[in-house]
Write a protein that holds these residues in place. Structure first.
Motif, PDB file in Angstrom:
ATOM      1  N   VAL A  72       0.831  -1.203   0.000  1.00 51.75           N
ATOM      2  CA  VAL A  72       0.000   0.000   0.000  1.00 51.75           C
ATOM      3  C   VAL A  72       0.867   1.255   0.000  1.00 51.75           C
ATOM      4  O   VAL A  72       0.447   2.309  -0.469  1.00 51.75           O
ATOM      5  N   SER A  73       2.082   1.167   0.519  1.00 50.60           N
ATOM      6  CA  SER A  73       3.042   2.275   0.494  1.00 50.60           C
ATOM      7  C   SER A  73       4.423   1.703   0.825  1.00 50.60           C
ATOM      8  O   SER A  73       4.586   1.116   1.887  1.00 50.60           O
ATOM      9  N   PRO A  74       5.387   1.824  -0.096  1.00 45.59           N
ATOM     10  CA  PRO A  74       5.436   2.637  -1.308  1.00 45.59           C
ATOM     11  C   PRO A  74       4.884   1.991  -2.571  1.00 45.59           C
ATOM     12  O   PRO A  74       4.962   2.587  -3.639  1.00 45.59           O
ATOM     13  N   GLY A  75       4.336   0.771  -2.487  1.00 48.30           N
ATOM     14  CA  GLY A  75       3.801   0.121  -3.682  1.00 48.30           C
ATOM     15  C   GLY A  75       2.686   0.907  -4.344  1.00 48.30           C
ATOM     16  O   GLY A  75       2.517   0.881  -5.556  1.00 48.30           O
ATOM     17  N   GLY A  76       1.912   1.604  -3.529  1.00 47.76           N
ATOM     18  CA  GLY A  76       0.897   2.503  -4.061  1.00 47.76           C
ATOM     19  C   GLY A  76      -0.369   1.834  -4.561  1.00 47.76           C
ATOM     20  O   GLY A  76      -1.153   2.448  -5.277  1.00 47.76           O
ATOM     21  N   SER A  77      -0.619   0.571  -4.195  1.00 49.17           N
ATOM     22  CA  SER A  77      -1.794  -0.107  -4.727  1.00 49.17           C
ATOM     23  C   SER A  77      -3.075   0.401  -4.079  1.00 49.17           C
ATOM     24  O   SER A  77      -3.173   0.525  -2.856  1.00 49.17           O
ATOM     25  N   ASP A  78      -4.080   0.668  -4.914  1.00 51.93           N
ATOM     26  CA  ASP A  78      -5.408   1.037  -4.413  1.00 51.93           C
ATOM     27  C   ASP A  78      -6.376  -0.138  -4.530  1.00 51.93           C
ATOM     28  O   ASP A  78      -7.581   0.028  -4.372  1.00 51.93           O
ATOM     29  N   ARG A  79      -5.846  -1.323  -4.806  1.00 54.56           N
ATOM     30  CA  ARG A  79      -6.686  -2.511  -4.964  1.00 54.56           C
ATOM     31  C   ARG A  79      -6.778  -3.327  -3.682  1.00 54.56           C
ATOM     32  O   ARG A  79      -7.444  -4.349  -3.645  1.00 54.56           O
ATOM     33  N   VAL A  80      -6.063  -2.888  -2.649  1.00 51.78           N
ATOM     34  CA  VAL A  80      -6.074  -3.590  -1.373  1.00 51.78           C
ATOM     35  C   VAL A  80      -7.139  -2.965  -0.473  1.00 51.78           C
ATOM     36  O   VAL A  80      -7.079  -1.773  -0.152  1.00 51.78           O
ATOM     37  N   ALA A  81      -8.110  -3.771  -0.071  1.00 53.22           N
ATOM     38  CA  ALA A  81      -9.171  -3.290   0.811  1.00 53.22           C
ATOM     39  C   ALA A  81      -8.831  -3.530   2.274  1.00 53.22           C
ATOM     40  O   ALA A  81      -9.178  -2.720   3.141  1.00 53.22           O
ATOM     41  N   ASN A  82      -8.158  -4.654   2.561  1.00 52.33           N
ATOM     42  CA  ASN A  82      -7.852  -5.041   3.936  1.00 52.33           C
ATOM     43  C   ASN A  82      -6.437  -5.603   4.025  1.00 52.33           C
ATOM     44  O   ASN A  82      -5.967  -6.267   3.092  1.00 52.33           O
ATOM     45  N   LEU A  83      -5.787  -5.367   5.156  1.00 53.07           N
ATOM     46  CA  LEU A  83      -4.471  -5.935   5.432  1.00 53.07           C
ATOM     47  C   LEU A  83      -4.571  -6.917   6.588  1.00 53.07           C
ATOM     48  O   LEU A  83      -5.305  -6.672   7.554  1.00 53.07           O
TER      49      LEU A  83
END
Length: 273
Positions: free
Chosen positions: A93-104
């Motif tokens: 989610v950071s620094p990868g920058g993905s907006d496709r991840v809803a939950n970790l």
């Protein structure tokens, strides 16, 4: 390479750590596959069977971006992204920058500046900096008495990784110099602690739900980091697992699967794909 159970259920992507492959998650996947689509990428951490391209960048940040691109390539949305041992889920989610991840889901993993984790992690990186050091590591891990020492894999599990499974993890490293090259690329590029902490601060902006599953007796991933992560993210839940060390998918797969099923059911829609 990756494994994919298929199906129309909500997507769960499971990430493994160094000197391991996707079989780390086998028992968990068996407990989820009736309702969820489970995808397990094979990361270039020394147990992968297919070498990466010669020019591949395999430092920590590049791998996070590679996983983010993997989610795009498979057209995955509203993903629940889980990581054990490796702190990769946070980095996607950071620094990868993905907006496709809803939950970790963070399962006893690297966090903040605990990288590489503990004495085993530092020794692994030291060996990789020496000519032939990674090959030597692959040979030293063959005898059970050596791999069960605290400075190797001894503090990773309480139950011990089954012999056949562990030998399948080190087999590519022993027999393929390009696999060793890939792992060396990763281990020789340790970010500065200031950079790790900067990334950690950026991760606070993640707005999805976060489940933190931590081994109460963990020797490599400080339990204090679990509590710190719970305060780090706005929408987090922390659960403790007893009678386990870092590799909870090996020590307590049933308990971990139960927590995952509850969390995913509560935080995904039936249309997630």
């Amino acid at each position: 390479m990756y494994s994919d159970t298929g199906g129309d259920g909500p997507v769960v992507v499971l990430l493994h750590g160094v000197l391991m492959n996707g079989t780390l998650w086998d028992e968990v996947v068996d407990g989820l596959r009736d309702r969820y689509r489970c995808i397990v990428p094979e990361l270039p951490f020394g147990a992968h069977r297919t070498p990466m391209p010669d020019d591949a960048e395999l430092d920590l940040e590049s791998l996070a971006k590679l996983i983010a691109e993997f989610l795009v390539e498979l057209d995955l949305h509203d993903v629940t992204l889980a990581s054990n041992d490796w702190g990769g889920a946070q980095l996607v989610v950071s620094p990868g920058g993905s907006d496709r991840v809803a939950n970790l889901v963070l399962v006893s993993c690297e966090a903040f500046d605990n990288y590489p984790p503990g004495l085993p992690g530092r020794l692994l990186c030291l060996n990789a900096s020496l000519p032939g050091g990674t090959f030597l590591t692959s040979q030293l891990l063959r005898p059970r008495w050596i791999r069960h020492l605290p400075l190797t894999f001894g503090n990773m599990t309480k139950k011990r990784v089954p012999d056949d499974q562990f030998m399948s993890w080190v087999h590519p490293l022993r027999h393929n110099r390009k696999i060793r090259r890939d792992l060396d690329k990763y281990l020789r590029n340790v970010p500065k602690k200031s950079q790790l902490l900067e990334w950690a601060e950026q991760q606070r902006s993640f707005q999805g739900r976060v489940l933190i599953v931590w081994a109460r007796d963990d020797k490599l991933m400080p339990p204090a980091h679990a509590e710190r992560l719970a305060n780090h993210f706005d929408n987090s839940e922390l659960v403790w697992v007893d009678d386990s060390r870092t590799l909870i998918p090996i020590d307590q797969p049933g308990i971990l699967t139960s927590h995952l099923r509850t969390f995913i059911a509560d935080n995904t829609s039936p249309n997630s794909r």
